[in-house]
Design a protein around this motif. Structure first.
Motif, mmCIF file in Angstrom:
data_model
loop_
_atom_site.group_PDB
_atom_site.id
_atom_site.type_symbol
_atom_site.label_atom_id
_atom_site.label_comp_id
_atom_site.label_asym_id
_atom_site.label_seq_id
_atom_site.Cartn_x
_atom_site.Cartn_y
_atom_site.Cartn_z
ATOM 1 N N VAL A 42 14.175 7.279 19.892
ATOM 2 C CA VAL A 42 13.528 7.018 18.613
ATOM 3 C C VAL A 42 12.841 5.664 18.692
ATOM 4 O O VAL A 42 13.385 4.697 19.237
ATOM 5 C CB VAL A 42 14.556 7.024 17.465
ATOM 6 N N SER A 43 11.650 5.585 18.145
ATOM 7 C CA SER A 43 10.855 4.368 18.155
ATOM 8 C C SER A 43 10.820 3.773 16.747
ATOM 9 O O SER A 43 10.561 4.479 15.780
ATOM 10 C CB SER A 43 9.440 4.691 18.631
ATOM 11 N N TYR A 44 11.113 2.485 16.655
ATOM 12 C CA TYR A 44 11.045 1.761 15.390
ATOM 13 C C TYR A 44 9.993 0.677 15.515
ATOM 14 O O TYR A 44 9.925 -0.016 16.519
ATOM 15 C CB TYR A 44 12.389 1.100 15.064
ATOM 16 N N LYS A 45 9.196 0.529 14.490
ATOM 17 C CA LYS A 45 8.199 -0.527 14.488
ATOM 18 C C LYS A 45 8.817 -1.765 13.857
ATOM 19 O O LYS A 45 9.310 -1.725 12.733
ATOM 20 C CB LYS A 45 6.964 -0.097 13.710
ATOM 21 N N GLU A 46 8.803 -2.857 14.593
ATOM 22 C CA GLU A 46 9.379 -4.089 14.092
ATOM 23 C C GLU A 46 8.371 -4.861 13.255
ATOM 24 O O GLU A 46 7.223 -4.458 13.097
ATOM 25 C CB GLU A 46 9.885 -4.945 15.266
ATOM 26 N N ARG A 47 8.799 -5.982 12.774
ATOM 27 C CA ARG A 47 8.033 -6.786 11.826
ATOM 28 C C ARG A 47 6.667 -7.218 12.342
ATOM 29 O O ARG A 47 5.679 -7.186 11.617
ATOM 30 C CB ARG A 47 8.868 -8.001 11.457
ATOM 31 N N PHE A 48 6.574 -7.644 13.567
ATOM 32 C CA PHE A 48 5.327 -8.173 14.107
ATOM 33 C C PHE A 48 4.572 -7.147 14.948
ATOM 34 O O PHE A 48 3.765 -7.502 15.786
ATOM 35 C CB PHE A 48 5.599 -9.432 14.934
ATOM 36 N N ASN A 89 5.792 -5.008 17.152
ATOM 37 C CA ASN A 89 6.465 -4.587 18.387
ATOM 38 C C ASN A 89 7.244 -3.301 18.140
ATOM 39 O O ASN A 89 7.710 -3.046 17.038
ATOM 40 C CB ASN A 89 7.425 -5.671 18.870
ATOM 41 N N LYS A 90 7.373 -2.503 19.176
ATOM 42 C CA LYS A 90 8.164 -1.288 19.077
ATOM 43 C C LYS A 90 9.545 -1.529 19.666
ATOM 44 O O LYS A 90 9.684 -2.176 20.700
ATOM 45 C CB LYS A 90 7.496 -0.146 19.831
ATOM 46 N N ARG A 91 10.556 -0.993 19.000
ATOM 47 C CA ARG A 91 11.912 -1.052 19.501
ATOM 48 C C ARG A 91 12.381 0.379 19.714
ATOM 49 O O ARG A 91 12.224 1.224 18.845
ATOM 50 C CB ARG A 91 12.816 -1.755 18.493
ATOM 51 N N LEU A 92 12.914 0.657 20.873
ATOM 52 C CA LEU A 92 13.366 2.003 21.211
ATOM 53 C C LEU A 92 14.889 2.058 21.216
ATOM 54 O O LEU A 92 15.555 1.109 21.630
ATOM 55 C CB LEU A 92 12.836 2.416 22.582
ATOM 56 N N SER A 93 15.424 3.168 20.770
ATOM 57 C CA SER A 93 16.862 3.402 20.864
ATOM 58 C C SER A 93 17.094 4.888 21.094
ATOM 59 O O SER A 93 16.217 5.712 20.848
ATOM 60 C CB SER A 93 17.591 2.931 19.610
#
Length: 177
Positions: free
Chosen positions: A58-64, A66-70
């Motif tokens: 799953v990909s999450y879009k962070e504040r700035f 950037n993508k965070r994957l988990s």
């Protein structure tokens, strides 16, 4: 009239409103699970009808930007004796983790089991997808909500304390104006 003047304390400025919001989040999201105990649960005993396990990144879009994957893992199973679908979700913080998760372990135990007991809240008895609190497979406890409950108790306590602190700071700030 005195009650409404005291109630204004909760929303008189942005800091007080933030504190009130934190308290409401703690009350409605975290405290119901934080105060769930074994005597509030009922067992549903049966045999396994079907199991399905899946894992996805799953990909999450962070504040700035950037993508965070988990990696998220989902276990879905049903029992022959009940018209309910049980869903157990968990995640690994690293998307590169490709080993066995807790759900994979439970899924393998479910496939070869003879007797399964799923513990749900008594209030959720009529729900089609009740929240799972414990799973006993052939007399062994394989999933327990107590770790999750202790985390939620800690989060609820901090939210309540910070909420009260922000209301207090907001009131002091308002009095200085």
């Amino acid at each position: 009239m005195v009650f409404f003047s005291k109630l204004k304390l909760l929303y008189q400025n942005k800091v007080s409103s933030l504190g009130t919001g934190m308290i409401l989040v703690a009350l409605f999201l975290f405290l119901p699970l934080a105060f769930t105990f074994d005597d509030m649960l009922i067992p549903l005993e049966g045999t396994i009808k079907s199991t399905s396990s899946s894992s996805k990144i799953v990909s999450y879009k962070e504040r700035f930007g950037n993508k965070r994957l988990s990696r998220n893992s989902t276990l879905i199973f049903t029992l022959n004796e009940y018209n309910k679908t049980f869903i157990l979700e968990s995640g690994a913080s690293s998307p590169l983790y490709n080993g066995n998760t807790e759900n994979d372990k439970i899924s393998s135990y479910l496939e070869g089991s003879k007797n399964i007991t799923v513990w749900i809240k008594a209030l959720d008895k009529k729900e089609v997808n009740p929240e799972i609190f414990k799973i006993d497979i052939d007399g062994r406890n394989e999933y327990n909500y107590k770790d999750k409950r202790s985390r939620f108790q800690t989060i609820a306590l901090f939210l309540l304390l910070f909420g009260l602190f922000f209301i207090y700071i907001g009131d002091k700030f308002q009095k200085t104006l």
